[in-house]
Write a protein that holds these residues in place. Structure first.
Motif, short mmCIF file in Angstrom:
data_model
loop_
_atom_site.label_atom_id
_atom_site.label_comp_id
_atom_site.label_asym_id
_atom_site.label_seq_id
_atom_site.Cartn_x
_atom_site.Cartn_y
_atom_site.Cartn_z
N SER A 1 53.52 27.02 7.93
CA SER A 1 54.85 26.87 8.62
C SER A 1 55.54 27.97 8.42
CB SER A 1 55.90 25.74 8.17
OG SER A 1 54.86 24.29 8.59
N THR A 2 55.80 28.52 7.26
CA THR A 2 56.51 29.88 6.91
C THR A 2 56.02 31.00 7.69
OG1 THR A 2 57.34 28.88 4.72
CG2 THR A 2 57.19 31.30 4.99
N TRP A 3 54.85 31.17 7.59
CA TRP A 3 53.98 32.06 8.44
C TRP A 3 54.42 32.07 9.91
CZ3 TRP A 3 48.47 31.60 10.25
CH2 TRP A 3 47.95 32.76 10.71
N LEU A 4 54.09 31.02 10.59
CA LEU A 4 54.32 30.63 11.86
C LEU A 4 55.77 30.88 12.35
CD1 LEU A 4 51.84 27.92 12.35
CD2 LEU A 4 51.72 29.85 13.86
N MET A 5 56.68 30.75 11.21
CA MET A 5 58.11 30.82 11.56
C MET A 5 58.60 32.24 11.20
SD MET A 5 59.16 28.23 13.24
CE MET A 5 60.99 28.45 13.14
N ARG A 6 57.58 33.08 10.93
CA ARG A 6 57.99 34.60 10.66
C ARG A 6 58.82 34.67 9.55
NH1 ARG A 6 57.67 37.90 16.49
NH2 ARG A 6 55.36 37.97 16.36
N GLY A 7 58.46 33.95 8.55
CA GLY A 7 59.18 34.36 7.20
C GLY A 7 60.62 33.42 7.12
N GLN A 8 60.92 32.87 8.10
CA GLN A 8 62.03 31.91 7.96
C GLN A 8 62.04 31.07 6.83
OE1 GLN A 8 64.58 30.69 11.18
NE2 GLN A 8 62.94 31.41 12.69
N ARG A 9 63.23 30.77 6.07
CA ARG A 9 63.39 29.76 5.51
C ARG A 9 64.01 28.57 5.93
NH1 ARG A 9 67.81 30.54 2.49
NH2 ARG A 9 67.06 29.41 0.51
N PRO A 10 63.47 27.41 5.87
CA PRO A 10 64.13 26.21 6.34
C PRO A 10 65.76 25.98 6.27
CG PRO A 10 62.52 25.44 4.80
CD PRO A 10 62.38 27.12 5.03
N PRO B 1 37.32 33.65 17.54
CA PRO B 1 36.55 34.76 17.33
C PRO B 1 36.55 35.15 15.70
CG PRO B 1 38.64 35.76 18.20
CD PRO B 1 38.83 34.32 18.49
N ALA B 2 35.16 35.61 15.41
CA ALA B 2 34.91 35.52 13.91
C ALA B 2 35.65 36.53 13.32
CB ALA B 2 33.50 35.84 13.91
N THR B 3 36.27 37.59 13.97
CA THR B 3 37.08 38.75 13.51
C THR B 3 38.52 38.29 13.38
OG1 THR B 3 37.30 39.61 15.70
CG2 THR B 3 35.35 40.28 14.54
N HIS C 1 44.58 32.09 12.43
CA HIS C 1 44.92 33.49 12.93
C HIS C 1 44.80 33.57 14.62
CE1 HIS C 1 45.26 35.10 9.05
NE2 HIS C 1 44.27 34.28 8.54
N HIS C 2 43.90 33.04 15.21
CA HIS C 2 43.78 32.93 16.44
C HIS C 2 45.04 32.15 17.19
CE1 HIS C 2 42.22 34.27 20.15
NE2 HIS C 2 41.70 32.96 20.53
N ALA C 3 45.38 31.10 16.55
CA ALA C 3 46.49 30.45 17.08
C ALA C 3 47.93 31.03 16.82
CB ALA C 3 46.73 28.96 16.25
N TYR C 4 48.00 31.79 15.71
CA TYR C 4 49.16 32.71 15.64
C TYR C 4 49.11 34.04 16.65
CZ TYR C 4 52.62 35.65 13.11
OH TYR C 4 53.59 36.45 12.70
N GLY C 5 48.20 34.49 16.79
CA GLY C 5 48.09 35.35 17.90
C GLY C 5 48.35 35.03 19.27
N ILE C 6 47.80 33.75 19.62
CA ILE C 6 48.26 33.15 20.79
C ILE C 6 49.78 32.97 20.93
CG2 ILE C 6 48.15 31.04 22.22
CD1 ILE C 6 45.11 30.95 21.48
N THR C 7 50.33 32.39 19.95
CA THR C 7 51.77 32.09 19.85
C THR C 7 52.68 33.50 19.74
OG1 THR C 7 51.27 30.09 18.62
CG2 THR C 7 53.41 30.89 18.48
N HIS C 8 52.41 34.29 18.96
CA HIS C 8 53.14 35.34 18.92
C HIS C 8 52.98 36.93 19.43
CE1 HIS C 8 56.08 33.12 16.26
NE2 HIS C 8 55.00 32.89 15.24
N ARG C 9 51.53 37.00 19.62
CA ARG C 9 50.97 38.27 19.94
C ARG C 9 51.20 38.21 21.71
NH1 ARG C 9 45.97 38.55 18.41
NH2 ARG C 9 45.25 37.57 20.35
N ASP C 10 50.49 37.02 21.98
CA ASP C 10 50.10 36.91 23.30
C ASP C 10 51.61 35.95 24.16
OD1 ASP C 10 47.65 37.75 22.71
OD2 ASP C 10 46.91 35.96 22.97
N LYS C 11 52.16 35.43 23.33
CA LYS C 11 53.48 34.62 23.68
C LYS C 11 52.95 33.76 24.88
CE LYS C 11 56.44 38.23 22.61
NZ LYS C 11 56.94 37.86 21.07
N ALA C 12 51.71 33.04 24.61
CA ALA C 12 51.10 32.05 25.53
C ALA C 12 51.90 30.76 25.85
CB ALA C 12 49.86 31.89 25.29
#
Length: 363
Positions: free
Chosen positions: A218-227, A308-310, A156-167
């Motif tokens: 992968s589906t989650w990280l690609m925001r629901g895209q079908r390959p 983070p634990a949360t 979940h932190h990796a997802y946040g770094i990728t999509h929320r923070d756009k890091a």
């Protein structure tokens, strides 16, 4: 008149109390099957956020073994899911049976308004998954798929770094590694091994058992895209141990601007559930449940992180189930029907691709 008002007031108070119990008490859960080793988790967490009110398991010897281990009364055990539901009236049923039996559990539960959580993957075929989803939607019940990795704070932190923070820039490649030395090698119980290594009851071998994790993430990280296409290669490296199913699988998912490589194996030298996400400018790796590494740019040195634990939606799947049914949390994408229908479409296509040696294009 005064007595009537007092009576009406008392009824209102009792109704409010009953409503409060419904929204805040432990969720009454039935367990369908004990032949999946993941059942140890729910039995160990009984009495915390959930209360196990019944168990459906026709194998009496297996049931006696589990109830003795967890100090539960044998009176909880019924021969069938229908009998268990009729006698105990659970709010939700968690399925720890064979994957092929998930559809029947939903057929029994959904028309009765009972929510269902199954162990990954959702089904043994895309056709079964679509039927399950239609039943859940028709009867307005939750149909959740439980993956161990959903509760990893690192993911979940990796997802946040990728999509929320756009890091790290837009996603370009995802590589997911899942598996262990093999179910027999790690000593799973015989009741689990017999159906896990049968394509009719599990769908495939390592391809389904561990390929589903990568398809889900992968589906989650690609925001629901079908390959757009699915290519898979499977092997039987240990046909003497697993004569009916693959024990090695690699799936390549193609998206318009990215690829995902899913490496599922019963041949790793040790157990692993880790992931690499590469963006246009940087990368983030998950190493285990909480440990991570990030490199934001080419010029920046890699850094170690602790998620983070949360970060995860809940500490465990049953706490999440309770919070969701009590309206205390929002639905999580990783457990959702929408995500897991795509997962099953990917797994179905991967199984076909492995048989034919050709990529399967998804229309």
């Amino acid at each position: 008149m005064i007595r009537r008002l007092v009576l009406l007031f008392s009824i209102c108070i009792l109704a409010q109390a009953a409503g409060a119990q419904t929204t805040s008490g432990k969720v009454r859960v039935g367990v369908a099957g004990l032949v999946h080793s993941h059942v140890h988790q729910i039995l160990g967490l009984n009495g915390k956020s959930i209360e196990i009110v019944g168990i459906a398991e026709p194998n009496r010897e297996l049931a006696e073994r589990f109830v003795k281990q967890y100090k539960l009364p044998m009176s909880l055990v019924y021969n069938t899911t229908v009998e268990m539901i009729d006698k105990t009236k659970p709010e939700a049923v968690t399925d720890f049976g064979r994957i092929v039996d998930h559809l029947q559990t939903v057929k029994v539960c959904a028309p009765r308004g009972i929510h269902v959580m199954v162990e990954k993957p959702l089904a043994t075929s895309y056709a079964d998954a679509k039927e399950m989803a239609a039943l859940a939607r028709k009867h307005n019940v939750q149909l959740l798929t439980n993956y161990e990795t959903t509760w990893y704070t690192s993911n979940h932190h990796a997802y946040g770094i990728t999509h929320r923070d756009k890091a790290i820039g837009d996603v370009r490649k995802i590589v997911v590694h899942d598996g262990h030395q093999g179910p027999k090698e790690i000593g799973v119980m015989p009741e689990f091994l017999v159906w896990l290594t049968d394509p009719a009851t599990n769908g495939a071998g390592a391809l389904f058992d561990f390929g589903c994790y990568g398809a889900n993430l992968s589906t989650w990280l690609m925001r629901g895209q079908r390959p757009t296409s699915v290519l898979a290669v499977t092997q039987q490296i240990k046909p003497d141990i697993y004569p009916k199913v693959d024990d090695e699988a690699t799936i390549v998912l193609t998206y318009p601007t990215a690829q995902a490589v899913i490496q599922a194996s019963w041949n790793w030298p040790y157990a692993r559930k880790d992931m690499e996400v590469y963006g246009q400018t940087g990368s983030v790796f998950t190493l285990d449940k909480s440990r991570m590494r990030i490199r934001r740019t080419e010029k920046e040195a890699e850094q170690a992180l602790e998620a983070p634990a949360t970060a995860a939606p809940a500490a465990d799947p049953f706490a999440y189930l309770a919070q969701l049914l009590r309206g205390q949390t929002k639905p999580d994408e990783l457990t959702s029907v929408e995500n897991n229908l795509i997962v099953m479409e990917i797994l179905d296509a991967a199984r076909q691709s492995a048989k034919t040696g050709k990529a399967v294009k998804l229309q």
